[in-house]
Design a protein around this motif. Sequence first.
Motif, PDB file in Angstrom:
ATOM      1  N   ASP A   1     -14.616  -7.174  -5.393  1.00 54.84           N
ATOM      2  CA  ASP A   1     -15.751  -7.991  -5.854  1.00 54.84           C
ATOM      3  C   ASP A   1     -14.967  -9.328  -5.823  1.00 54.84           C
ATOM      4  O   ASP A   1     -15.259 -10.782  -5.371  1.00 54.84           O
ATOM      5  N   ALA A   2     -13.231  -9.471  -6.500  1.00 48.70           N
ATOM      6  CA  ALA A   2     -12.796 -10.923  -6.018  1.00 48.70           C
ATOM      7  C   ALA A   2     -12.237 -11.637  -5.429  1.00 48.70           C
ATOM      8  O   ALA A   2     -11.980 -12.877  -5.121  1.00 48.70           O
ATOM      9  N   ILE A   3     -11.197 -10.270  -4.041  1.00 50.41           N
ATOM     10  CA  ILE A   3     -10.958 -11.010  -2.549  1.00 50.41           C
ATOM     11  C   ILE A   3     -13.397 -11.633  -2.065  1.00 50.41           C
ATOM     12  O   ILE A   3     -12.779 -11.887  -1.430  1.00 50.41           O
ATOM     13  N   ALA A   4     -14.143 -11.082  -2.378  1.00 51.27           N
ATOM     14  CA  ALA A   4     -15.215 -11.141  -1.199  1.00 51.27           C
ATOM     15  C   ALA A   4     -15.126 -13.089  -2.017  1.00 51.27           C
ATOM     16  O   ALA A   4     -15.922 -13.740  -1.490  1.00 51.27           O
ATOM     17  N   LEU A   5     -14.495 -12.832  -3.551  1.00 52.25           N
ATOM     18  CA  LEU A   5     -15.736 -13.892  -3.863  1.00 52.25           C
ATOM     19  C   LEU A   5     -14.648 -15.151  -3.638  1.00 52.25           C
ATOM     20  O   LEU A   5     -14.892 -15.973  -2.847  1.00 52.25           O
ATOM     21  N   ALA A   6     -12.860 -15.069  -3.272  1.00 49.32           N
ATOM     22  CA  ALA A   6     -12.023 -15.697  -3.091  1.00 49.32           C
ATOM     23  C   ALA A   6     -12.402 -15.706  -1.234  1.00 49.32           C
ATOM     24  O   ALA A   6     -12.293 -17.247  -0.746  1.00 49.32           O
ATOM     25  N   ALA A   7     -12.852 -14.968  -0.515  1.00 51.47           N
ATOM     26  CA  ALA A   7     -13.114 -15.333   0.688  1.00 51.47           C
ATOM     27  C   ALA A   7     -14.275 -16.672   0.920  1.00 51.47           C
ATOM     28  O   ALA A   7     -14.298 -17.245   1.931  1.00 51.47           O
ATOM     29  N   GLY A   8     -15.382 -16.285   0.427  1.00 50.51           N
ATOM     30  CA  GLY A   8     -16.384 -17.084   0.441  1.00 50.51           C
ATOM     31  C   GLY A   8     -16.666 -18.212   0.118  1.00 50.51           C
ATOM     32  O   GLY A   8     -16.755 -19.277   0.612  1.00 50.51           O
ATOM     33  N   ARG A   9     -15.549 -18.485  -0.984  1.00 53.13           N
ATOM     34  CA  ARG A   9     -15.242 -19.867  -1.647  1.00 53.13           C
ATOM     35  C   ARG A   9     -13.665 -20.625  -0.653  1.00 53.13           C
ATOM     36  O   ARG A   9     -13.823 -22.340  -0.663  1.00 53.13           O
ATOM     37  N   THR A  10     -13.096 -19.926   0.294  1.00 55.25           N
ATOM     38  CA  THR A  10     -12.258 -20.493   0.893  1.00 55.25           C
ATOM     39  C   THR A  10     -12.951 -20.786   2.724  1.00 55.25           C
ATOM     40  O   THR A  10     -12.552 -21.632   2.981  1.00 55.25           O
TER      41      THR A  10
ATOM     42  N   ALA B   1     -12.347 -18.532   4.584  1.00 52.75           N
ATOM     43  CA  ALA B   1     -10.919 -17.810   5.054  1.00 52.75           C
ATOM     44  C   ALA B   1     -11.124 -16.111   5.496  1.00 52.75           C
ATOM     45  O   ALA B   1     -12.394 -15.889   5.225  1.00 52.75           O
ATOM     46  N   ASP B   2     -10.826 -15.831   6.677  1.00 51.56           N
ATOM     47  CA  ASP B   2     -11.034 -14.892   7.126  1.00 51.56           C
ATOM     48  C   ASP B   2      -9.960 -13.351   6.921  1.00 51.56           C
ATOM     49  O   ASP B   2      -8.980 -13.243   6.514  1.00 51.56           O
ATOM     50  N   ALA B   3     -10.850 -12.802   5.470  1.00 53.48           N
ATOM     51  CA  ALA B   3     -10.189 -11.797   4.723  1.00 53.48           C
ATOM     52  C   ALA B   3     -10.113 -10.009   5.326  1.00 53.48           C
ATOM     53  O   ALA B   3     -11.438  -9.558   5.209  1.00 53.48           O
ATOM     54  N   TRP B   4      -8.855  -9.561   5.663  1.00 55.92           N
ATOM     55  CA  TRP B   4      -9.050  -8.059   5.913  1.00 55.92           C
ATOM     56  C   TRP B   4      -8.698  -7.489   4.528  1.00 55.92           C
ATOM     57  O   TRP B   4      -7.970  -8.383   3.936  1.00 55.92           O
ATOM     58  N   VAL B   5      -9.068  -6.512   4.612  1.00 58.59           N
ATOM     59  CA  VAL B   5      -8.609  -5.618   3.203  1.00 58.59           C
ATOM     60  C   VAL B   5      -8.285  -4.153   3.247  1.00 58.59           C
ATOM     61  O   VAL B   5      -8.814  -3.723   4.289  1.00 58.59           O
ATOM     62  N   MET B   6      -7.385  -3.941   3.123  1.00 64.39           N
ATOM     63  CA  MET B   6      -6.044  -2.718   2.675  1.00 64.39           C
ATOM     64  C   MET B   6      -5.633  -2.015   1.848  1.00 64.39           C
ATOM     65  O   MET B   6      -6.106  -2.552   1.209  1.00 64.39           O
ATOM     66  N   ALA B   7      -5.920  -0.505   2.429  1.00 65.91           N
ATOM     67  CA  ALA B   7      -5.598   0.368   1.008  1.00 65.91           C
ATOM     68  C   ALA B   7      -3.957   0.813   1.546  1.00 65.91           C
ATOM     69  O   ALA B   7      -4.222   1.019   2.161  1.00 65.91           O
ATOM     70  N   PRO B   8      -3.409   0.717   0.312  1.00 62.64           N
ATOM     71  CA  PRO B   8      -1.528   1.139  -0.018  1.00 62.64           C
ATOM     72  C   PRO B   8      -2.102   3.136   0.177  1.00 62.64           C
ATOM     73  O   PRO B   8      -2.674   3.377  -0.389  1.00 62.64           O
TER      74      PRO B   8
ATOM     75  N   PRO C   1      -4.647 -21.614   2.398  1.00 65.42           N
ATOM     76  CA  PRO C   1      -3.716 -22.720   3.556  1.00 65.42           C
ATOM     77  C   PRO C   1      -3.709 -21.374   4.619  1.00 65.42           C
ATOM     78  O   PRO C   1      -3.725 -22.686   5.819  1.00 65.42           O
ATOM     79  N   PHE C   2      -4.637 -21.049   4.505  1.00 67.53           N
ATOM     80  CA  PHE C   2      -4.893 -20.074   6.041  1.00 67.53           C
ATOM     81  C   PHE C   2      -6.541 -20.057   6.572  1.00 67.53           C
ATOM     82  O   PHE C   2      -7.125 -19.439   7.107  1.00 67.53           O
ATOM     83  N   ARG C   3      -7.148 -21.045   5.758  1.00 66.57           N
ATOM     84  CA  ARG C   3      -9.030 -20.755   5.981  1.00 66.57           C
ATOM     85  C   ARG C   3      -9.304 -21.180   7.272  1.00 66.57           C
ATOM     86  O   ARG C   3     -10.162 -20.879   8.259  1.00 66.57           O
ATOM     87  N   ASP C   4      -8.442 -21.770   8.015  1.00 64.48           N
ATOM     88  CA  ASP C   4      -8.783 -22.505   9.823  1.00 64.48           C
ATOM     89  C   ASP C   4      -7.266 -21.600  10.076  1.00 64.48           C
ATOM     90  O   ASP C   4      -7.400 -22.648  11.850  1.00 64.48           O
TER      91      ASP C   4
ATOM     92  N   GLU D   1       4.927 -22.475   8.424  1.00 66.84           N
ATOM     93  CA  GLU D   1       6.102 -22.123   9.402  1.00 66.84           C
ATOM     94  C   GLU D   1       5.174 -21.243  10.618  1.00 66.84           C
ATOM     95  O   GLU D   1       3.672 -21.565  10.515  1.00 66.84           O
ATOM     96  N   PRO D   2       6.300 -20.784  11.709  1.00 65.39           N
ATOM     97  CA  PRO D   2       5.025 -20.883  13.127  1.00 65.39           C
ATOM     98  C   PRO D   2       4.265 -19.523  13.096  1.00 65.39           C
ATOM     99  O   PRO D   2       4.653 -18.714  13.554  1.00 65.39           O
ATOM    100  N   VAL D   3       3.076 -19.125  11.967  1.00 61.74           N
ATOM    101  CA  VAL D   3       2.992 -18.371  11.862  1.00 61.74           C
ATOM    102  C   VAL D   3       1.322 -18.172  12.196  1.00 61.74           C
ATOM    103  O   VAL D   3       0.803 -19.066  11.955  1.00 61.74           O
ATOM    104  N   ASP D   4       0.601 -17.015  12.568  1.00 57.19           N
ATOM    105  CA  ASP D   4      -0.525 -16.449  12.901  1.00 57.19           C
ATOM    106  C   ASP D   4      -1.730 -16.439  11.817  1.00 57.19           C
ATOM    107  O   ASP D   4      -3.174 -15.772  12.177  1.00 57.19           O
ATOM    108  N   GLY D   5      -0.600 -16.103  10.246  1.00 56.34           N
ATOM    109  CA  GLY D   5      -1.937 -15.634   9.172  1.00 56.34           C
ATOM    110  C   GLY D   5      -1.197 -15.120   8.391  1.00 56.34           C
ATOM    111  O   GLY D   5       0.220 -14.817   8.242  1.00 56.34           O
TER     112      GLY D   5
END
Length: 566
Positions: free
Chosen positions: A382-391, A393-400, A329-332, A293-297
């Motif tokens: 740790d897992a999110i950082a690892l996934a971001a490094g592998r892909t 991708a520009d990962a932002w993290v937020m807490a609910p 899918p959003f690495r670039d 879809e025409p999304v920006d991320g």
Amino acid sequence: MTTETPSGSDPGAHSLSGTPVVAGIAAGPAVHVTTDVSPEAVARFGDGGFATEDEALAAYDEAVAFVAETFTEKAAVAHGPAAEVLTASAGLVRDKGLRSAVAKALGSGGGPVAAVHAAVEQFVTVFTTMGGLMAERATDLRDIERRLVARLVGEPAPGVPTPLVPSVLVASDLAPSDTSGLDADQVVALVTERGGPTSHTAIIARQLGIPCVVGVPGVTDVVEGEYVLVDGEAGTVVRGADPDEARGLVEASRAERELLQAWAGPAATADGVRLQLLANVADGRSSQRASDEPVDGVGLFRTELCFLDRAEEPGVDEQADIYAQVLNPFRDRGHVVVRTLDAGSDKPIAFATHEGEENPALGVRGLRLAFGNPGLLERQLDAIALAAGRTGADAWVMAPMVATVAEAEQFAAVVRSRGLKPGVMVEVPSAALLAHQMLEVVDFLSIGTNDLTQYTMAADRTAADLAHLTDPWQPAVLQLIAITAHAGAEVGKPVGVCGEAAADPLLATALVGMGVTSLSMAARAVRSVGSQLSRVTMGACEAAAEAALSARDPRAAREAVRRALV
């Protein structure tokens, strides 16, 4: 509520009013959901004739396995919120507490059907008393009861019929299993007597892109086959509509929706102010679909939805593999906002959620789970950082469920220590009121309008008679959004909206005018929102925001924004 002869009707027609959810006009004969198992079949079954309580419990266990597998199979072909609630229902039907209640009831005699009813009523009473999101599970429990009873007595499972012609689905309420497999070509609109703008029915209708009105008193009195006209923008259901007149209104609405769906981006106002439209996703599959879809991320990756059926916490490497499927899918292409576990309340996770809370909606959920179990958050980061490094991708993290600046500051520190960008969700009113201070310690804010509305208005979002309070157009909610957006504008930091309000094209104009920098929604809704924003200038959006903020109630706010955009 009844009005005089509406447009698109004959002189004998009258209109019912409810809460509009998905805009558009549709018409057709009414079809009702089959909610009850044949009383004759139940009477024939009686107590089942089991020789012992163990045999009766074994029959119950077989029914549980069958119904749970049915939910799991439906979840496998669904996506987003539909997959979420179906997976949760599969877990609920297997609940050990429910089984214990059935076993206890069997000891009182009457057989498994009576035992299931007694156990379900016990839990319905508990959940309803809790209120909030837990009360929503009452509908799910009664749906589970009907399906278990149908299996026990050898009858087909109740649910939505397959219409022979395009029809309007009418129900008191709809369970996730009712809405998961709807054919949008045959079910052209959804109308329920109960529910609010954030109910399961509303969420599914947005995914399907079909007109929907909820919280319509008296709509279940509509006769099967009666021709009705549904206006999802005005929130009306016209009984006895004239088919010929209705056809013209429906065709005009369909042409308008097709025009909206033709929009292909990029997101910008008519005078060229660039905006960000993002997708809400639940797993790798929904992320891949969203990337078409025409999304920006991605503005909201609900990580908890990956673990609703897990008894044990996955290790860091396994979590990283799951997260990488969403990031890849959003690495670039833009960024992906990963929300840490929003477990608790209506999304219990075996390895994280606290049991036995009197009011889970106001209890230990979201970031609060890390207070007593910091390792849970640390391993996820740790897992999110690892996934971001592998892909890459520009990962932002937020807490609910962040309520204080201290919570935000502590969360930001552990996120930044892993090279990630920290933010928090604005769901608790205190977070909105402290937005300026929150942005001193985090890099972005994301407004979750579903919970923000519920907590601001102190109203159960599933209660039909409170639907007017759980409307995101409520002035108090809009004021909190405006406060948050203004705080972001002052310091040049992003403030997004990731709740269901972002998918409302009309409300989107006002949100942008308030200073919201991104809107995140179900991918299916992106084109209609993008098309709406492309037709108006930023000045018009600001006028829409001012009009909405000056209104005294949701209906007046909607009308004021429409007038401002003319």
